[in-house]
Design a protein around this motif. Structure first.
Motif, mmCIF file in Angstrom:
data_model
loop_
_atom_site.group_PDB
_atom_site.id
_atom_site.type_symbol
_atom_site.label_atom_id
_atom_site.label_comp_id
_atom_site.label_asym_id
_atom_site.label_seq_id
_atom_site.Cartn_x
_atom_site.Cartn_y
_atom_site.Cartn_z
ATOM 1 N N UNK A 125 0.793 -1.408 0.596
ATOM 2 C CA UNK A 125 0.143 -0.071 0.193
ATOM 3 C C UNK A 125 0.887 1.154 -0.172
ATOM 4 N N UNK A 126 2.117 0.706 0.242
ATOM 5 C CA UNK A 126 2.648 1.780 0.774
ATOM 6 C C UNK A 126 3.285 2.698 -0.666
ATOM 7 N N UNK A 127 3.456 1.389 -2.418
ATOM 8 C CA UNK A 127 3.734 2.299 -3.473
ATOM 9 C C UNK A 127 3.439 1.728 -4.396
ATOM 10 N N UNK A 128 2.106 0.903 -4.404
ATOM 11 C CA UNK A 128 1.787 -0.137 -4.981
ATOM 12 C C UNK A 128 0.335 0.859 -6.175
ATOM 13 N N UNK A 129 0.283 1.364 -5.351
ATOM 14 C CA UNK A 129 -1.462 2.134 -6.090
ATOM 15 C C UNK A 129 -0.876 3.847 -6.721
ATOM 16 N N UNK A 130 0.014 4.305 -6.166
ATOM 17 C CA UNK A 130 0.703 5.370 -7.035
ATOM 18 C C UNK A 130 1.945 4.386 -7.994
ATOM 19 N N UNK A 131 1.897 3.803 -8.228
ATOM 20 C CA UNK A 131 2.780 2.986 -9.319
ATOM 21 C C UNK A 131 1.946 2.728 -10.263
ATOM 22 N N UNK A 132 0.430 1.863 -10.334
ATOM 23 C CA UNK A 132 -0.599 2.589 -11.233
ATOM 24 C C UNK A 132 -0.292 2.841 -11.622
ATOM 25 N N UNK A 133 -0.713 4.688 -10.930
ATOM 26 C CA UNK A 133 -1.587 5.791 -11.362
ATOM 27 C C UNK A 133 0.078 6.200 -12.084
ATOM 28 N N UNK A 134 1.076 5.777 -11.685
ATOM 29 C CA UNK A 134 2.236 6.507 -12.498
ATOM 30 C C UNK A 134 2.493 5.732 -13.415
ATOM 31 N N UNK A 135 2.295 4.277 -13.882
ATOM 32 C CA UNK A 135 2.460 3.702 -14.929
ATOM 33 C C UNK A 135 1.302 4.168 -16.382
ATOM 34 N N UNK A 136 0.269 4.481 -15.692
ATOM 35 C CA UNK A 136 -0.475 4.834 -16.250
ATOM 36 C C UNK A 136 -0.538 6.280 -17.022
#
Length: 281
Positions: A125-136
């Motif tokens: 939760x510390x990184x994966x939601x932001x990673x997904x958002x940044x990827x898209x």
């Protein structure tokens, strides 16, 4: 060279360069060593040992088991094969997690840990939601690539050529240099060995269960090994996630390269070489 694990699996490995040993741990999980450029950069600073993890790349195909403990034992088989008492370790992405896990398990066997583009020791939760958002968001800069990636991702089965195409499209967002990103990603996929999906799924599931615990933070706080954390400032995984690891470690230095993404040695090779060579000295 062919190290063999204690349960009989043959691992691909290669050594080059000169100097004190440095064992590289590639990312994934389920990928293979793509560290040719790193080995060349450090050829006069270290004896660089590259290897493909169990069931991946040029190593023997097998049915696992896919656990961190098993991966740590395999890494130790590589160390023993090359007759190393102590060695420096460099891990990238998932390989940074593996190298850290090995160092925590066997600190007496590690002279220095270089932790490159990892995601820290907190929960997903510390990184994966932001990673997904940044990827898209980065994919959104090239809508035709995003559409093709989504089309391939929605399929239940892919040919090897389609699997490679999907990987290249996804890897292209890892580079800050958008003009060269697709070419750089294609180079990383040549040669193409195929992603070990079972390995990837199992180790990611395990990370979600066991990472981010007080016990892990306490183990890092007690680690008496020098650690260099290396980041690309433009990595789509939020670099703030790595703060958890930096805060926990007692002997740590951190270098962040502006203008570099997830593979900082590609976009700032001189800076990367200088930072790693300094840590090895």
């Amino acid at each position: 060279m062919t190290p063999r694990t204690d349960d009989g699996v043959r691992l691909w490995a290669s050594a080059s360069g000169r100097g004190a040993p440095l064992v590289l741990c590639h990312g994934g999980p389920g990928l293979w060593d793509m560290f040719g450029d790193v080995a060349a950069l450090l050829a006069d600073a270290a004896t660089v040992i590259r290897w493909d993890q169990r069931g991946c790349g040029r190593s023997q195909r097998c049915d696992g088991p896919w656990t961190t403990d098993r991966s740590v034992a395999d890494l130790d088989a590589v160390r023993r094969h090359f007759g190393l008492g102590r060695t420096a370790l460099l891990g990238h992405s998932w390989g940074a997690q593996l190298a850290l896990a090995y160092t925590l398990a066997h600190p007496e066997r590690v002279s220095t840990l270089v932790y490159v583009s990892g995601t820290g020791i907190g929960p997903d939760a510390d990184w994966h939601p932001a990673y997904r958002e940044n990827l898209l968001a980065r994919f959104g800069e090239t809508p035709e690539r995003l559409a093709r990636w989504r089309e391939l991702s929605d399929r239940t089965a892919l040919t090897p050529a389609e699997a490679r195409e999907r990987a290249v499209l996804q890897w292209s967002v890892e580079y800050e240099d958008r003009d060269r990103a697709l070419d750089l990603a294609g180079r990383a996929a040549d040669p193409w060995f195929g992603v070990n999906g079972d390995c990837n799924k199992a180790l990611n599931q395990e990370r979600r269960r066991i990472w981010g615990t007080p016990a892990l933070r306490a183990a890092c706080a007690a680690l008496d090994v020098p650690v260099l954390i290396v980041d690309g400032a433009e990595d789509i995984r939020p670099r703030s996630a790595v703060d958890s690891l930096e805060r926990a470690l007692p002997r740590v230095r951190r270098v962040t390269f502006p203008g570099a993404g997830h593979l900082p040695w590609v976009e700032d090779p001189d800076g990367f070489r200088a930072a790693v060579a300094s840590a090895l000295r």
